[in-house]
Design an enzyme around this catalytic site. Structure first.
Site, PDB file in Angstrom:
ATOM      1  N   GLY A  45      67.495  17.247  56.230  1.00 20.58           N
ATOM      2  CA  GLY A  45      66.479  17.203  55.178  1.00 20.58           C
ATOM      3  C   GLY A  45      67.057  16.975  53.795  1.00 20.58           C
ATOM      4  N   LEU A  46      68.309  16.558  53.731  1.00 24.14           N
ATOM      5  CA  LEU A  46      68.918  16.327  52.426  1.00 24.14           C
ATOM      6  C   LEU A  46      69.032  14.836  52.101  1.00 24.14           C
ATOM      7  CD1 LEU A  46      71.629  19.147  52.475  1.00 24.14           C
ATOM      8  CD2 LEU A  46      69.337  19.196  51.479  1.00 24.14           C
ATOM      9  N   GLY A  47      68.266  14.024  52.809  1.00 25.08           N
ATOM     10  CA  GLY A  47      68.158  12.607  52.431  1.00 25.08           C
ATOM     11  C   GLY A  47      69.336  11.737  52.831  1.00 25.08           C
TER      12      GLY A  47
ATOM     13  N   SER B  28      69.853   9.916  55.482  1.00 22.39           N
ATOM     14  CA  SER B  28      69.544   8.604  56.067  1.00 22.39           C
ATOM     15  C   SER B  28      69.072   7.631  54.993  1.00 22.39           C
ATOM     16  CB  SER B  28      68.525   8.726  57.204  1.00 22.39           C
ATOM     17  OG  SER B  28      67.285   9.196  56.730  1.00 22.39           O
TER      18      SER B  28
ATOM     19  N   ASP C 277      62.526  10.061  49.638  1.00 26.31           N
ATOM     20  CA  ASP C 277      63.977  10.100  49.881  1.00 26.31           C
ATOM     21  C   ASP C 277      64.675   8.894  49.272  1.00 26.31           C
ATOM     22  OD1 ASP C 277      63.159  12.146  51.574  1.00 26.31           O
ATOM     23  OD2 ASP C 277      64.739  11.708  53.025  1.00 26.31           O
TER      24      ASP C 277
END
Ligand code: PMV
Length: 315
Positions: A95-97, A99, A142
């Site tokens: 969930g920390l972006g 990708s 994101d």
């Protein structure tokens, strides 16, 4: 070498999918992509993979195919004989972006190697095509942060608008140890929105009010109000069924250790919890460590969080 930062959603995830604003900012770390001679592979040494576009129909190879296809349509682009090597400076799948940062950094690197410089809009479009492979129907938050850096309010309609003054938010970020489930949780919220539309809309409206309150409080450096908004946002996220027992436990531990606020960040169902605990960071980390959760501290936003600046610094 190109770089794009990871991101943290401070408040407003899920509601952002339905057009409400979210507060999000760039992390100091993200994804570095290096260009080396090769035949068109995307290499991720940490995962021991090197894929050609579409090869094996994995998420990574399909996202890489989407990037290659979109970059090849930019006028003046000449396909280079290169591989890209990606290195993650943030935990992946949490969930920390990571990708989106990979998509942005890879698109930039491929464009540069092929003789074109991608404007921000082109970059966002390309990253969105790749993110769609990873996540289904992303809001775009994101890759907006990955492409622009900084810290601000994001809406689907207007993109990312930096907050004046470049506020800096010190956070402790801990991992639940469970993979986050963005796709599944976004689908569950969609079910709730059609089963109980009034109730769901009320949660979204309340979340939007918290986002706006926190944005105003940040301008005044009133972190207590920001923390309280985070705690309230977490209640709404739990009601929307995107929390999980590990997230709830980590939030409780963080608050008991003196955090002003704690909540999940990103898709939920696992992944990461953020705690705003100025001066109490070590106590929060100690409480999480004792319970078996890994964590790190970071500062989100600030004037130096723009990826272009980082890329120059590294060149
Ligand atoms: O789990 P992440 O970091 O991909 O964040 C998902 C954020 C959501 O609002 C739940 C979905 C989205 O596309 O904005």
């Amino acid at each position: 070498m190109t770089f794009a930062p990871g991101k943290v959603i401070l408040l407003g995830e899920h509601a952002v999918v339905y057009g409400h604003p979210a507060l999000a900012g760039a992390l100091g770390d993200g994804v570095d992509v290096e260009v080396v001679p090769g035949e068109g592979r995307l290499r991720v040494p940490a995962w021991d993979v090197a894929v050609l576009p579409g090869e094996g129909a994995t998420a990574l190879s399909l996202a890489w195919a989407a990037i290659c296809e979109a970059v090849s349509r930019v006028p003046g682009y000449a396909r280079p004989a290169v591989d890209l090597v990606a290195r993650f400076g943030v935990p992946t799948g949490s969930g920390l972006g990571s990708s989106a940062a990979l998509s942005v950094a890879a698109a930039r690197a491929l464009g540069e190697a092929g003789g074109v410089s991608l404007g921000e809009l082109a970059l966002l479009e390309i990253a969105m095509a790749a993110e769609t492979v990873f996540h289904g129907k992303p809001s775009g938050i994101d890759h907006a942060v990955a492409a622009r850096g900084g810290f601000g309010l994001f809406t689907r309609a207007a993109g990312l608008s930096p907050l004046p003054g470049g506020p800096r938010v010190p956070l402790v970020i801990g991992h639940t140890g469970r993979a986050r489930d963005t796709r599944g949780r976004v689908a569950r919220v969609a079910e709730l929105a059609s089963e109980r539309p009034g109730e769901t809309a009320a949660h979204f409206a309340a979340i939007e009010a918290l986002v706006r309150r926190a944005a105003a409080a940040l301008l005044e450096e009133d972190l207590a109000t920001v923390g309280a908004a985070m705690n309230d946002n977490q209640e709404h996220l739990a009601a929307l069924e995107v929390s999980c027992p590990e997230i709830d436990r980590m939030c409780d531990l963080a608050r008991a250790a003196g955090a002003l606020g704690a909540k999940l960040t990103g898709g939920g169902g696992g992944g990461c919890v953020i705690a705003l605990a100025p001066g109490r960071e070590e106590a929060v980390q100690a409480a999480w460590t004792a319970a078996g959760f890994r964590s790190f501290t970071t500062v989100v936003g600030g004037r130096d969080a723009a990826p272009a600046i980082r890329a120059e610094a590294r060149a």
